[in-house]
Design an enzyme around this catalytic site. Structure first.
Site, PDB file in Angstrom:
ATOM      1  N   VAL A  99       0.800  -1.147   0.024  1.00 18.88           N
ATOM      2  CA  VAL A  99      -0.006  -0.155   0.011  1.00 18.88           C
ATOM      3  C   VAL A  99       0.893   1.186   0.088  1.00 18.88           C
ATOM      4  O   VAL A  99       1.789   1.296   0.816  1.00 18.88           O
ATOM      5  CB  VAL A  99      -0.881  -0.082   1.182  1.00 18.88           C
ATOM      6  CG1 VAL A  99      -1.572   1.181   1.334  1.00 18.88           C
ATOM      7  CG2 VAL A  99      -1.760  -1.162   1.191  1.00 18.88           C
ATOM      8  N   CYS A 100       0.646   2.287  -1.003  1.00 18.66           N
ATOM      9  CA  CYS A 100       1.228   3.595  -0.658  1.00 18.66           C
ATOM     10  C   CYS A 100       2.856   3.274  -1.061  1.00 18.66           C
ATOM     11  O   CYS A 100       3.225   2.490  -2.245  1.00 18.66           O
ATOM     12  CB  CYS A 100       0.904   4.157   0.838  1.00 18.66           C
ATOM     13  SG  CYS A 100       1.259   5.890   0.579  1.00 18.66           S
ATOM     14  N   THR A 101       3.437   3.991  -0.514  1.00 17.60           N
ATOM     15  CA  THR A 101       5.030   3.625  -0.640  1.00 17.60           C
ATOM     16  C   THR A 101       5.679   2.598  -0.220  1.00 17.60           C
ATOM     17  O   THR A 101       6.802   2.530  -0.722  1.00 17.60           O
ATOM     18  CB  THR A 101       5.862   5.145  -0.011  1.00 17.60           C
ATOM     19  OG1 THR A 101       5.545   4.874   1.428  1.00 17.60           O
ATOM     20  CG2 THR A 101       5.342   6.234  -0.531  1.00 17.60           C
TER      21      THR A 101
END
Length: 190
Positions: free
Chosen positions: A69-71
């Site tokens: 998720v995300c970075t």
């Protein structure tokens, strides 16, 4: 996480009642590994701490699924598991994430990307969307527990993996500016 015990973040207690039962060194076998993102990824990089990437690299061959998720996709890229694959990440951190790893096809307008057994998502809300898609993949979209959970948290997921309006908001190179920024979603199962 190099040892079991209370969770700390660079010397600061995150929450004294959250206690890790395993470290990277003694973690049990896993079916699914979820790698979160956040500013901690940059802090780890600045500290030359590669423990997350080392763990991913070591465990990936035996996983059923690797999810970020995300970075968190930056950690997957630095671990080398995204080489030759398609992936996406948080659009607000796009410049930093897409400099990680080699030979990764970063997909700028995707809300989430599935490439083999690796799932990557854009920001946190896109991570919830991806989690819904992932659980639908594993258990089926008509799974009553999944429907009850989504309706219980009153969350209507964005269902189009190929369209992330935040690629336009954050002016990500390669974003699809021809798409409508208005999304109509409805509760799951209706």
């Amino acid at each position: 996480m190099n040892e079991a015990g209370p969770i700390e973040d660079f010397g600061y207690m995150v929450h004294p009642t959250i206690v890790a039962t395993h470290s990277f060194g003694n973690a049990p076998a896993l079916d699914v590994l979820l790698v979160p993102g956040g500013i901690g990824n940059v802090a780890l990089e600045q500290a030359n701490n590669t423990s997350v990437e080392d763990f991913i690299r070591q465990r990936y061959p035996k996983l059923d699924y690797l999810v970020s998720v995300c970075t968190g996709a930056g950690s997957l890229a630095k671990a080398g598991v995204l080489e030759g694959r398609r992936a996406t990440s948080n659009k607000g951190a796009w410049d930093w994430v897409t400099k990680q790893g080699t030979n990764v096809t970063w997909v700028p307008s995707a809300r989430w990307v599935v490439d083999g057994n690796i799932w990557t998502s854009s920001g946190v809300s896109a991570g919830i969307d991806m989690a819904y898609a992932f659980m639908s993949h594993v258990y089926g979209a008509d799974d009553q527990a999944l429907i009850d959970t989504m309706n219980g948290i009153e969350y209507a997921p964005h269902l189009d993996a190929h369209w992330d309006p935040f690629s336009v908001v954050h002016k990500v190179p390669g974003a699809d500016y021809n798409r409508n920024l208005t999304d109509c979603v409805k509760p799951v199962g209706y």
